[in-house]
Design a protein around this motif. Structure first.
Motif, short mmCIF file in Angstrom:
data_model
loop_
_atom_site.label_atom_id
_atom_site.label_comp_id
_atom_site.label_asym_id
_atom_site.label_seq_id
_atom_site.Cartn_x
_atom_site.Cartn_y
_atom_site.Cartn_z
N ALA A 85 -3.29 39.21 52.96
CA ALA A 85 -2.93 37.83 53.27
C ALA A 85 -1.90 37.78 54.40
O ALA A 85 -2.02 36.97 55.32
N VAL A 86 -0.89 38.64 54.33
CA VAL A 86 0.14 38.63 55.36
C VAL A 86 -0.44 39.08 56.70
O VAL A 86 -0.11 38.52 57.75
N ASN A 87 -1.34 40.05 56.67
CA ASN A 87 -2.01 40.45 57.91
C ASN A 87 -2.79 39.29 58.51
O ASN A 87 -2.75 39.05 59.71
N GLU A 88 -3.50 38.56 57.66
CA GLU A 88 -4.27 37.41 58.13
C GLU A 88 -3.36 36.34 58.72
O GLU A 88 -3.62 35.81 59.80
N LEU A 89 -2.29 36.01 58.00
CA LEU A 89 -1.39 34.96 58.45
C LEU A 89 -0.67 35.38 59.74
O LEU A 89 -0.40 34.55 60.60
N THR A 90 -0.39 36.69 59.84
CA THR A 90 0.23 37.17 61.08
C THR A 90 -0.75 37.01 62.24
O THR A 90 -0.38 36.54 63.32
N ASP A 91 -2.00 37.37 62.01
CA ASP A 91 -3.02 37.21 63.05
C ASP A 91 -3.17 35.75 63.45
O ASP A 91 -3.41 35.43 64.61
N LEU A 92 -3.05 34.85 62.45
CA LEU A 92 -3.18 33.42 62.72
C LEU A 92 -1.90 32.84 63.31
O LEU A 92 -1.83 31.66 63.61
N LYS A 93 -0.85 33.70 63.40
CA LYS A 93 0.47 33.25 63.85
C LYS A 93 0.93 32.03 63.05
O LYS A 93 1.46 31.07 63.60
N CYS A 94 0.72 32.10 61.76
CA CYS A 94 1.03 30.95 60.90
C CYS A 94 2.49 30.95 60.50
O CYS A 94 3.00 31.92 59.96
N ASN A 95 3.19 29.87 60.80
CA ASN A 95 4.54 29.71 60.26
C ASN A 95 4.70 28.32 59.64
O ASN A 95 5.75 27.71 59.71
N LYS A 96 3.61 27.82 59.06
CA LYS A 96 3.62 26.49 58.45
C LYS A 96 4.31 26.53 57.10
O LYS A 96 3.98 27.36 56.25
N ARG A 97 5.23 25.62 56.91
CA ARG A 97 5.95 25.53 55.65
C ARG A 97 4.99 25.41 54.47
O ARG A 97 5.17 26.06 53.44
N ALA A 98 3.98 24.58 54.63
CA ALA A 98 3.06 24.31 53.52
C ALA A 98 2.40 25.59 53.01
O ALA A 98 2.09 25.72 51.83
N ILE A 99 2.20 26.53 53.91
CA ILE A 99 1.59 27.80 53.50
C ILE A 99 2.66 28.76 53.00
O ILE A 99 2.56 29.34 51.93
N LEU A 100 3.71 28.91 53.80
CA LEU A 100 4.70 29.95 53.52
C LEU A 100 5.48 29.70 52.23
O LEU A 100 5.80 30.63 51.50
N GLN A 101 5.78 28.43 51.96
CA GLN A 101 6.51 28.13 50.74
C GLN A 101 5.73 28.58 49.51
O GLN A 101 6.29 29.12 48.56
N GLU A 102 4.41 28.35 49.54
CA GLU A 102 3.58 28.79 48.41
C GLU A 102 3.52 30.31 48.34
O GLU A 102 3.54 30.89 47.26
N MET A 103 3.47 30.94 49.51
CA MET A 103 3.44 32.40 49.55
C MET A 103 4.70 32.99 48.91
O MET A 103 4.63 34.01 48.20
N VAL A 104 5.82 32.34 49.16
CA VAL A 104 7.09 32.83 48.60
C VAL A 104 7.05 32.81 47.08
O VAL A 104 7.46 33.77 46.42
N ILE A 105 6.52 31.74 46.53
CA ILE A 105 6.44 31.65 45.06
C ILE A 105 5.50 32.73 44.52
O ILE A 105 5.79 33.40 43.53
N LEU A 106 4.37 32.89 45.21
CA LEU A 106 3.39 33.88 44.76
C LEU A 106 3.98 35.28 44.73
O LEU A 106 3.72 36.07 43.82
#
Length: 1156
Positions: free
Chosen positions: A1035-1056
RNA sequence: GCUGAAGUGGUGGAACUGGUAGACACGCAGGACUUAAAAUCCUGUUCCCGUUAAAGGAGUGCGGGUUCGAUUCCCGCCUUCAGUACCA
């Protein structure tokens, strides 16, 4: 800032402690969840990397359950009584309480100075040094806290603290005050037993007790002196003192329970163990054998573990069979000596003389008993439902043999027979029979009442009332036991699981220790028998176990009679029969049993074939399926019918009955050691009495040495002026290690309670352990004893659940992975070492395979000079990915200072200098037990220091499936560390400024998120933690590739991620703007399948099962359309080679397979 | 002997109900950045044959079977680990 794990972890550990974040209190508004770890024994060596494996898994689960809205109890404590602390005390003179405390709390005081003394619970100053290496000890608690576990430390327990062992002693007292009533099938207070003894004969009490209880009548009991009463009650108590054969370990100076002995050696220390008769405290765990066995069906434990407990309990269903003896005091000796087989039934019964009082009864028996047994009438069933389980106030038995005659129902203490007349009792002949039978029974001292079938069915109530009245009208004290109820001494009783082979018995074998050996030995055989017994005694337990093949034994000179065939068989003694199992006697069937066969061959004893050879050849399991021959009443039958028919026949003549035997023995409870719970008992005139409850805890007294006294008493015998009321001796042995751990999960619910082991309401809320994680080395010890005590506490109403641990997971053992360097020495012609080298691993492998040439060339020497190459353990902490840190190695020992290294590429440290180019020294490796002497111990503290707790936690999970044993290998921890840094980077720009965007996430980002939500949830639920770590990386590899820094995604990732890596997650959660504190109680992200819906799928197209290509098609297409699509595709046609496929298989969304 | 678990690349392991074997990571090889190293990033990496590329073939301990299709199910065997053992 880059990922500063040290600061982050320190801050959050401080925060959790200061805020008591994980304190769990009863909260009816939330569902409870109890996650328990097997608490550790705090050893001086500290935690190694294997310990936390289970704790990390349980912590992930506990944190996950909190996020799922559960009220989670997740405690930790210490099993702090035990042998190592005491052995250490013997060596150093330090008080075990002191070393134990240091091992838990560490050796630093509040100012960071090393403590050398402390006050014990009585305010006595105890001085002590440090651990054996004079290293400062961190302490288990500190080590555990550094790993960021979400333990509720306010509930910590230590089994060796008086506040705790007060309640261990209290439970001991409850056990002492209880007996096991088989009728109610539970433990009851001893007062209910006394009440029974006052009213009914002891023989009518259905209790689990010693075999030598007296057959007391109420009148006997009432006139018994108080002390004799106490001695008698001891035979019923659930913890009792009894002379029994125990495992004695001389080196440890103590007895051990069966589960503490492995292969004739003590589990701790590996000292030899011998059998010895001693007065000992025992726990009557056998009373719970059946419940412990049945309970396994209701709990979610690993099947292998359940199987181990089943084997340990060792239930075997079989029968007891009596063989009467000749020659003996029996007056009917004459009849026995001629072969009874040649007589008819009536004659045979008469000649026997020992069972049936008259042949008339024998005939009746033969006539009707079997129909009675097999065809129970409706009337009998109706009546039995009313009479069973003492519903009429007395124990009623059904189908019971009295004087060789079967009564429908009988109340033995009242000597009342109840008969229900079946259909065939209506003819004049049967009425006459009934009359004669009544007379016969009256003569035998029984009263008979009769009812008709109609009465029993239609006016059941009235019948019951009549029976009750009758029962009450008979005074118990009037009746005397009938002669046949007193067991005849002229018989050997055997236990067998194959009663169907009874006709194949050609001799009996009894254990050399059997009580009848002396009386059975004839004068002519005495010399033989004595010699054999002497030889057996000389053999140690170990010899006896290892020497299974040798056949040995001796003939007693006596004979016994097969109760069914009437055959006369010799009685032998042999040490393959164990005194401790069954009756210590077996019936030998050489044609059915391997050992019996070898024995018969060796001593030239007859072998009786009882199975049809032809059937044997055909059937897979001949003994069970075969047809019997030479077997009297069971000739021609199959196994099942034969077994029940033989048991019925044995019961009819009172020579046997069906019996269930258990391998499990009562657990020896006393230890002749110092560092354990004192037993709250004192002795008066040699009898044990309990202390008063208010006198608990009985504190462990001080002693001058932790050794037995000169007279051989346990260490507590050294305590000065240690007497109950200054007068009576206390019990000097202490409780075994498992005492404190057999109930500790209840103490966690209410650890500070001073008036109960735990508050009733708290027990009612937390109930039981939902998830228990620990090693399977406790399978037949702790886990069995805990279930036993739990069932006992439930019987007494103190706890609510029958089983304490609903789900259990065994984490695998972490083995050590040792590294080796290979030292090559060259001697001069005087045998002195001329020079020595360390050669790299691949060269050593050549040496091992016998190829010396290359090595000889490299060291510029003749190959004959190579004397030997010795592998030497090297500290794994100076080896990285099997590459030796040469500088560290040189400093490791002075003799290595000037060592020459031959590198993997053949260069060496002399000629080429070090570390240049490819010159690496590769170490060998091997999987071994983790131990200091092998230099393969990896300390979690070092790894936390280098990578942080979050990395260690994730890496331990990443290593492989939790339940699988695996060697520890630090190689690879970098990968996890990199992952956490990458995760941290998602939230930061290239200059490590925290930057998250509030933009709406894209479809691809949502897909990545929801994929991992689904995966993590599923993985945690099935305890597959290793795979979810992989998924996080994906997941982190994918999000890094997508250059994702969206709160809506990252906040959920933190809980997970937070259950796995709580520190970094808390920190990022705070950076995301959640200033109020912990994320431990937020909501676990909700999975939305909508984000995963695909409209296309790259179908793998295979031809004859071999994948050839991928074909991307719409998922909306039905299989038929897909097939059309495939068959017109140009690329596919290429693989078809012009042929048209015989068959096309399309599985929607999965695969396309073409068959040509 | 009995009971149970397990055998997949150089390594740890993944593949959940039979459906693209080798995910993810380590290691290794090559490259970028750098005076250099570390760190970081990129590419490749089951084996064999071949090679500019391709295209083949083999393959989940071994031997069979079921199936369009087997690491997965069935039968037989081998090996390793763990527990247990004259238990009648």
């Amino acid at each position: 800032m880059d990922y500063q794990f040290k600061q982050i972890e320190k801050d959050w550990q401080k925060f959790w402690a200061a805020n008591e974040t994980f304190k769990a209190e009863v909260d009816e508004s939330k569902p409870k969840y109890y996650v328990l770890d097997m608490f550790p024994y705090p050893s001086g060596a500290g935690l190694h990397v294997g310990h936390p494996l289970g704790y990390i898994a349980s912590d992930i689960f506990a944190r996950y359950k909190r996020l799922k809205g559960f009220n989670v109890l997740h405690p930790m404590g210490y099993d702090s009584f035990g042998l190592p602390a005491e052995q250490y005390a013997i060596q150093t003179g330090q008080h075990p309480a002191f070393t134990t405390k240091i091992n838990i709390d560490g050796c630093f005081d509040d100012n960071g100075n090393i403590k050398t003394e402390y006050l014990d619970e009585k305010g006595v100053i105890i001085k002590g040094a440090l651990n054996s290496e004079k290293q400062p000890i961190q302490g288990y608690t500190q080590q555990l806290k550094k790993l960021g576990f979400s333990f509720d430390w306010s509930k910590e327990v230590r089994t060796s603290s008086p506040e705790y062992y007060k309640w261990t002693q209290w439970i001991f007292m409850q056990l002492f005050n209880s007996w096991y009533n088989k009728e109610t099938d539970k433990a009851e207070h001893i007062s209910t037993l006394i009440a029974k003894l006052e009213t009914i004969p002891a023989t009518e009490i259905n209790a689990v007790c010693d075999e030598d209880v007296l057959p007391l009548l109420p009148s006997d009991w009432s006139t018994m002196p108080a002390e004799e009463k106490q001695a008698e009650l001891l035979k019923y108590r659930l913890t009792y003192l009894k002379e029994s054969t125990v495992n004695w370990c001389a080196a440890l100076g103590t007895v051990l329970a069966n589960d503490e002995v492995k292969d004739g050696f003590s589990e701790r220390g590996g000292h030899p163990v011998e059998q010895k008769k001693m007065m000992q405290w025992s726990m009557r765990i056998t009373a719970y054998a059946e419940r412990l066995l049945q309970g396994l069906n209701d709990i979610d434990w690993p099947e292998p573990l359940k199987e181990m407990q089943r084997n340990w309990i060792g239930k075997s269903v079989g029968a007891m069979v009596k063989f009467s003896l000749i020659p003996g005091p029996s007056p009917k000796e004459k009849g026995a000596q001629e072969n009874l087989e040649d007589l008819n039934d009536g004659e045979r019964a008469e000649r026997r003389g020992y069972e049936t009082a008259n042949s008339f009864a024998w005939d009746l028996l033969k006539g009707h008993s079997k129909e009675n047994r097999q065809n129970q009438t409706d009337a009998e069933i109706v009546l039995w439902n009313e009479l069973r389980d003492s519903q009429v106030g007395f124990k009623i038995r059904r189908q019971h043999v009295i004087e060789g005659y079967i009564a429908d129902f009988v109340c033995l203490p009242k000597r009342l027979v109840i008969e229900v007349d079946g259909g065939y009792h209506n003819t004049p002949e049967t009425i006459e029979y009934d009359k004669q039978r009544t007379e016969f029974l009256n003569k035998a001292g029984f009263e008979v009442i009769r009812f008709t079938n109609e009465e029993a069915i239609n006016s059941t109530k009235q019948v019951i009332t009549t029976i009750k009245q009758k029962l009450q009208s008979i005074s118990t004290t009037q009746v005397a036991p009938s002669p046949s109820e007193k067991a005849g001494d002229e018989a050997i009783e055997v236990f067998t699981t194959r009663v169907d082979t009874l006709y194949g018995v050609s001799f009996l074998v009894i254990a050399p220790e059997h009580e009848l050996v002396a009386s059975l030995t004839t004068p002519e055989q005495k010399a033989d028998i004595d010699a054999y017994i002497l030889a057996t005694k000389k053999k140690s337990e170990l010899d006896r176990m290892s020497d299974v093949k040798t056949v040995s034994g001796a003939f007693t000179g006596s004979y016994a009679i097969n109760p069914l065939s009437g055959k006369k068989v010799p009685v032998w003694i042999a040490d393959y029969v164990l005194a401790g199992y069954g009756t210590g006697a077996v019936m030998a069937v050489p044609s059915g049993d391997q050992r019996d066969y070898l024995f018969a061959q060796h001593f030239n004893l007859p072998i009786i074939q009882i199975l049809d050879a032809q059937v044997c050849d055909k059937e897979a399991d001949a003994t069970k399926e075969g047809r019997y021959i030479n077997s009297g009443i069971i000739n021609g039958l199959g196994y099942k019918e034969a077994t029940s028919k033989i048991i019925a026949a044995l019961e009819d003549i009172g020579m046997g009955y069906a019996k269930i035997n258990y391998r499990m023995r009562d657990a020896i409870f006393g230890r002749q050691r110092y560092w354990g719970e004192p037993v709250p008992v004192y002795f008066k005139n040699g009898l044990p009495y309990l202390l008063q409850e208010e006198e608990l805890p009985l504190l462990l007294p001080e002693v001058d040495k932790y050794l037995p006294t000169e007279s051989g008493e346990p260490p507590l015998g050294r305590a000065k002026d240690w007497k109950y009321q200054d007068e009576y001796e206390y019990e000097l042995s202490t409780m075994p290690g498992w005492a404190g751990s057999s109930w500790y999960w209840y103490r966690y619910m209410d650890a500070q309670n001073d008036s109960a082991f735990a508050d009733k309401d708290k027990i009612a809320y937390w109930k039981d352990v939902d998830l228990y994680i620990g090693g399977n080395e406790h399978a037949t010890g702790h886990l069995l004893y805990s279930r036993f005590w739990n069932k006992f506490l439930k019987d007494l109403g103190y706890v609510v659940e029958e089983e304490p641990f609903k789900k259990l997971i065994n984490q695998g053992m972490i083995q050590g992975r040792s590294n080796f360097v290979y030292r090559l020495t060259i001697n001069d012609r005087f045998g002195n070492i001329r020079s020595s080298y360390f050669i790299s691993h691949s060269l050593y492998r050549q040496y091992e395979s016998g190829d010396y040439d290359l090595i000889a060339w490299m060291i510029k020497s003749e190959k004959d000079d190579i004397v030997k190459i010795t592998p030497i353990h090297v500290d794994v902490n100076i080896v990285n990915n099997d590459i030796l840190d040469i500088e560290a190695f040189r400093n490791f020992r002075p003799e290595y200072k000037d060592a020459v290294f031959i590198y993997e590429n053949g260069t060496n440290s002399l000629s080429f200098g070090e570390g240049r180019g490819e010159a690496k020294y590769i170490c060998g490796h091997e999987v071994e037990k983790m131990s200091k002497s092998k230099f393969n111990v990896v300390n979690p503290d070092d790894l936390v220091e280098r990578y942080g707790a979050d990395t260690l936690r994730m890496y331990e999970m990443f290593l492989g499936p939790l339940e699988q044993s695996k060697p520890w290998n630090t190689n690879g921890i970098e990968g996890v560390f990199k992952f956490l840094r990458k995760f941290w980077k998602l939230f930061h720009d290239d200059s490590f400024n925290f930057v998250v965007s509030d933009e709406a996430p894209t479809k691809a980002e949502l897909k990545a998120l929801h994929k991992i939500i689904k995966k993590v949830e599923e993985d945690i639920e099935r305890f597959s933690f290793n795979t979810s770590v992989s998924s996080f990386m994906i997941a982190v590899n994918e999000l890094t590739d997508l250059k994702c820094n969206k709160r809506a995604i990252l906040q959920e990732m933190v809980i997970l991620l937070s259950p796995y890596a709580p520190h970094i997650s808390e920190e990022l959660w705070k950076l995301l703007g959640n200033q109020e504190g912990t994320l431990s109680y937020t909501q676990f992200p909700a999975f939305n399948p909508a984000h995963l819906i695909e409209n296309e799928f790259a179908y793998p197209v295979s031809v004859n099962g071999k994948t050839k290509m991928n074909l991307t098609l719409s998922l909306a297409l039905e299989p038929a359309d897909v097939e059309k699509e495939v068959l017109t595709n140009e690329q596919v046609l290429k693989y078809l080679d012009g042929k048209s496929p015989k068959k096309v298989i399309v599985v929607k969304g999965r695969i396309i397979n073409l068959v040509i």
